[in-house]
Scaffold this motif. Structure first.
Motif, PDB file in Angstrom:
ATOM      1  N   LEU A 185       0.909  -1.369  -0.154  1.00 55.64           N
ATOM      2  CA  LEU A 185       0.093   0.022  -0.021  1.00 55.64           C
ATOM      3  C   LEU A 185       0.291   1.420   0.217  1.00 55.64           C
ATOM      4  N   ILE A 193      -3.503   7.152  -7.334  1.00 54.64           N
ATOM      5  CA  ILE A 193      -3.754   8.420  -7.966  1.00 54.64           C
ATOM      6  C   ILE A 193      -3.358   9.009  -8.944  1.00 54.64           C
TER       7      ILE A 193
ATOM      8  N   ALA B 156     -10.225  13.241  -5.149  1.00 56.14           N
ATOM      9  CA  ALA B 156      -8.977  14.454  -5.915  1.00 56.14           C
ATOM     10  C   ALA B 156      -8.774  14.629  -3.665  1.00 56.14           C
ATOM     11  N   GLY B 157      -9.983  15.160  -2.767  1.00 55.39           N
ATOM     12  CA  GLY B 157      -9.236  15.396  -1.644  1.00 55.39           C
ATOM     13  C   GLY B 157      -9.466  14.065  -0.595  1.00 55.39           C
ATOM     14  N   ASN B 159      -7.976  11.287  -2.042  1.00 57.71           N
ATOM     15  CA  ASN B 159      -7.038  11.121  -2.384  1.00 57.71           C
ATOM     16  C   ASN B 159      -5.203  11.791  -2.313  1.00 57.71           C
ATOM     17  N   LEU B 160      -5.422  12.570  -1.511  1.00 61.23           N
ATOM     18  CA  LEU B 160      -4.583  13.911  -1.408  1.00 61.23           C
ATOM     19  C   LEU B 160      -4.623  13.601   0.043  1.00 61.23           C
ATOM     20  N   SER B 162      -4.812   9.915   1.346  1.00 57.69           N
ATOM     21  CA  SER B 162      -4.396   8.737   1.685  1.00 57.69           C
ATOM     22  C   SER B 162      -3.009   8.663   0.819  1.00 57.69           C
ATOM     23  N   ALA B 163      -2.926   9.771   0.484  1.00 59.28           N
ATOM     24  CA  ALA B 163      -1.136   9.848  -0.239  1.00 59.28           C
ATOM     25  C   ALA B 163      -0.291  10.307   0.522  1.00 59.28           C
ATOM     26  N   PHE B 164      -0.276  11.206   1.708  1.00 61.57           N
ATOM     27  CA  PHE B 164       0.563  12.343   2.058  1.00 61.57           C
ATOM     28  C   PHE B 164       0.442  11.404   3.418  1.00 61.57           C
ATOM     29  N   GLY B 165      -0.942  11.258   3.759  1.00 63.71           N
ATOM     30  CA  GLY B 165      -1.223  10.760   5.771  1.00 63.71           C
ATOM     31  C   GLY B 165      -0.692   9.372   5.932  1.00 63.71           C
ATOM     32  N   ASP B 166      -0.454   9.181   7.223  1.00 66.02           N
ATOM     33  CA  ASP B 166      -0.030   8.027   8.220  1.00 66.02           C
ATOM     34  C   ASP B 166      -0.094   6.932   7.487  1.00 66.02           C
ATOM     35  N   VAL B 167       0.681   6.097   7.052  1.00 63.97           N
ATOM     36  CA  VAL B 167      -0.090   5.146   6.681  1.00 63.97           C
ATOM     37  C   VAL B 167      -0.564   4.478   7.308  1.00 63.97           C
ATOM     38  N   VAL B 170      -4.046   5.837   7.146  1.00 63.15           N
ATOM     39  CA  VAL B 170      -4.693   5.576   5.315  1.00 63.15           C
ATOM     40  C   VAL B 170      -5.174   3.857   5.423  1.00 63.15           C
ATOM     41  N   GLN B 171      -4.085   2.725   5.545  1.00 64.48           N
ATOM     42  CA  GLN B 171      -5.401   1.657   5.702  1.00 64.48           C
ATOM     43  C   GLN B 171      -6.230   1.342   6.974  1.00 64.48           C
ATOM     44  N   MET B 174      -9.393   2.693   4.573  1.00 66.59           N
ATOM     45  CA  MET B 174      -9.353   1.939   3.774  1.00 66.59           C
ATOM     46  C   MET B 174     -10.157   0.696   3.756  1.00 66.59           C
ATOM     47  N   VAL B 175      -9.575   0.517   5.094  1.00 66.74           N
ATOM     48  CA  VAL B 175     -11.064  -0.972   5.627  1.00 66.74           C
ATOM     49  C   VAL B 175     -12.276  -0.745   5.918  1.00 66.74           C
ATOM     50  N   ALA B 178     -13.605   0.417   2.585  1.00 62.09           N
ATOM     51  CA  ALA B 178     -14.491  -1.429   2.638  1.00 62.09           C
ATOM     52  C   ALA B 178     -15.827  -1.314   2.369  1.00 62.09           C
TER      53      ALA B 178
END
Lengths: 343, 326
Positions: A185, A193, B156-157, B159-160, B162-167, B170-171, B174-175, B178
């Motif tokens: 991930l 993205i 997009a918000g 996504n941003l 999720s791209a830069f947050g703490d992994v 983010v996971q 996602m759960v 989902a």
């Protein structure tokens, strides 16, 4: 639509369209130059022109040729491919919700990339390209086979449903993997993205032939695509071989969208929105929408990428998100004021 | 119609019973009957597992599926688009954005707060789409396009973040996104029913309007119905249904798209039959998906939203394939 109801004479309308395309072309040129000059270090325009004409091996010229130019080319290719592919998809399925991703291209590419990382531990974007391209192709063929089954051939509804179903299936597989695999991930989340960071010239050049064939095909087939968009009954009465042209159109979409997803990751916005903007600006004729998309798509991607690098030079905002943030408000404005009631 | 409904209802009950029996901790059928007859000889542990864990969970799954399916049927009819699903109304992206912000950006958000935030996010999005689409009346096309625009903005918000947050966060997000009914309790059952039951009732009352709106605005108007108000009301019902579903279960995709198509194949296009049958099919789908996700990789779990797609997609594909000559 607006252009049709206006009582402007046809020559005047032609002039206006010509002016529109000229303006957009000039804008595209300016934004391309600007995109090359902004970034972690600002490079003046004159240096860029120098580097293009006479490469002298200095650090700045090297940056231009190995970092800025590949990125610019990638954004141009991705924008053009996705916008044109989206226009064709919307014409063939006769559905305003259709996007290039509807053939399963994005979902297939994402799954292929994730699988490649999980099983083989690849982590360079030049390897992603081929995984993504392969995944996109395979999925599209599968979608088309499923959508073609039966006597009606690839009717728009069957094709769209098959694409939606298979895309959801593959996307869920991808999510299922990412939920349990933290490291993957972390590796892949920027890619999913849509990002243009660190693309190399070799990767860009690898997809150029496919994009070229796809774009030329789309421009040449404008009339047939227009006929397809009238629906099965009209197309038949005009004597069109629908099986052939649907297949060709799908082939073009797969070439274009497959190349785009392998270069930049699954970007959704351009393919969905630019054709709609085209329809609102130049009317319903796909012979005009496709050239419009060819210019407007790259304009949107390049400008979004450049604006974000100009505003946040320290941090690389993925272009997929940037585009939606910049383009969506404009799109909403157009939808609100250009779409009449009763539709 | 009666036969189809009877068959689906019977299947739901059978599935509910097996959802009570199956799982990490074995419970026998005899125990389940004892539970329903309130036999005092039933152990406290079994009573707790069946009554407080499995039963509310299965019921939540069913309610989520039914709400999404009915919402999907309404959306497809109102927007006259076979690809439309409740997510198009910005519900999903609104809820996803709210949940992403809550889980990733805010520190230690209380779990009880998430559903409320998601519900609010979803409703704000639905309202925003509606207000933006309102200009001298509304139109299906405008709702679709503005829905696309606002959804991609919220997407997009998210996504941003999720791209830069703490992994790890983010996971976790996602759960949640989902689509899982893991840990649903009676409060969740009540939370979704309170919105879904009245909304479904109203939708059924509006079945004639739905039958007419499928054709065109002109037909609705010629029948003497105020088209703009009807459309606005129906979209509000959809928003309520899917926001309620999203708030307890996260994003369960696919059901809202597929259940109405399946129902249409079984009972045709009349909404008097279509709505209840689609609801039953949707409920069955999600309940089955949750059961499968719960037992297939014990002790871990697959979120119901993922299983719905993983199981539902091949089934739907197979149906398309089988009916290719019809």
């Amino acid at each position: 639509m607006n252009t049709l109801s206006n009582s402007v004479s046809s020559t005047k309308r032609f002039d206006r369209r010509f002016l529109l395309f000229m303006t957009m072309g000039v804008l595209l040129g300016v934004s391309s130059l600007w995109a090359m000059s902004v970034g972690s270090s600002r490079i003046p325009m004159t240096t860029i022109v120098d580097a293009m004409i006479e490469f002298d091996g200095s650090r700045e010229h090297l940056v231009i040729w190995t970092v800025r130019l590949p990125r610019l080319l990638a954004s141009l290719l991705v924008g053009a491919s996705l916008a044109v592919a989206g226009a064709i998809m919307q014409a063939v399925t006769n559905n305003p919700l259709a996007s290039p991703g509807l053939l399963g291209v994005n979902a297939g590419a994402a799954l292929a990339v994730v699988l490649a990382i999980v099983f083989f531990g690849f982590s360079s974007s030049s390897v992603y390209i081929w995984c993504a391209f392969g995944g996109a192709m395979l999925t599209a063929i599968l979608v088309y086979a499923l959508g073609t089954a039966g006597p009606g051939g690839a009717t728009p509804l069957k094709l769209a449903l098959a694409g939606a179903v298979l895309s959801t299936f593959l996307a869920s597989l991808t999510t299922a993997i990412l939920i349990f695999d933290r490291d993957t991930l972390d590796t892949v989340r920027l890619w999913t993205i849509g990002s243009l960071a660190g693309r190399q010239m070799a990767s860009v050049m690898a997809v150029v032939p496919y994009v070229f064939v796809g774009l030329v095909g789309a421009l040449l087939a404008g009339r047939q695509i227009m006929t397809l968009s009238f629906g099965a009954d009209v197309a038949r009465s005009l004597g069109q071989n629908q099986t052939l042209w649907r297949l060709l159109a799908a082939g073009i979409v797969v070439l274009l969208a497959g190349s785009a997803v392998s270069l930049a990751g699954p970007i959704g916005f351009v393919g969905l929105v630019v054709p709609h903007i085209g329809r609102m600006v130049v009317g319903v004729d796909y012979r005009r929408i496709i050239p419009f998309c060819l210019v407007a798509g790259p304009l949107l991607v390049t400008t979004a990428d450049a604006v974000l690098r100009y505003a946040f030079s320290s941090r690389d905002i993925p272009v997929g998100a940037a585009m939606a943030l910049l383009g969506a408000p404009f799109f909403i404005y157009l939808a609100r004021y250009r779409i009449g009631s009763g539709r | 119609m009666i036969r189809v409904m009877f068959f689906l209802a019977a299947a739901s009950v059978a599935l509910l019973l097996s959802a009570l029996v199956q799982g990490d901790y074995p419970v026998s059928f005899a125990d389940v009957t004892k539970f329903f007859t309130r036999d005092p000889s039933l152990g406290v542990e079994v009573k707790m597992i069946v009554g407080d864990l499995r039963l509310p969970r299965a019921l939540t799954a069913f309610a989520v599926g039914a709400a999404l399916a009915v919402a999907g049927a309404i959306t497809q009819s109102v927007l006259r688009n076979p690809l439309a699903e409740p997510g198009l109304l910005g519900i999903n992206s609104g809820a996803a954005f709210a949940a992403m912000v809550a889980i990733v950006s805010l520190r230690d958000v209380r779990p009880g707060l998430l559903p409320i935030l998601a519900f609010t996010g979803a409703m704000i999005m639905a309202l925003a789409i509606h207000i933006l689409a309102l200009r001298r009346g509304n139109s299906s096309m405008r709702i679709i396009l503005i829905g696309i625009g606002l959804s991609s903005l919220a997407g997009a918000g998210a996504n941003l973040i999720s791209a830069f947050g703490d992994v790890d966060r983010v996971q976790r997000a996602m759960v949640w996104l989902a689509g899982s009914v893991h840990g649903s309790d009676w409060a969740d059952v009540a939370g979704i029913l309170v919105w879904a039951v009245p909304a479904m009732g109203l939708a059924w009352l509006a079945r004639r309007q739905l039958d007419a709106i499928v054709f065109s605005d002109a037909i609705v108007r010629s029948l003497g119905m105020p088209i703009d108000r009807v459309r606005a009301l129906l979209m509000l019902l959809c928003a309520l249904l899917s926001a309620a579903a999203v708030s307890v279960a996260g994003l369960v995709g696919f059901v809202g798209l597929i259940a109405p198509h399946l129902a249409r194949r079984l009972v045709g296009r009349g909404h008097a039959e279509l709505l209840p049958v689609a609801g039953l099919i949707g409920g069955l789908l999600v309940m089955a998906a949750d059961l499968i996700g719960r037992v297939v990789i014990i002790p871990a779990e697959l979120p119901a939203g993922i299983v719905t797609a993983l199981v539902g997609a091949p089934v739907f594909g197979w149906m398309m394939w089988r009916r290719r000559y019809v």
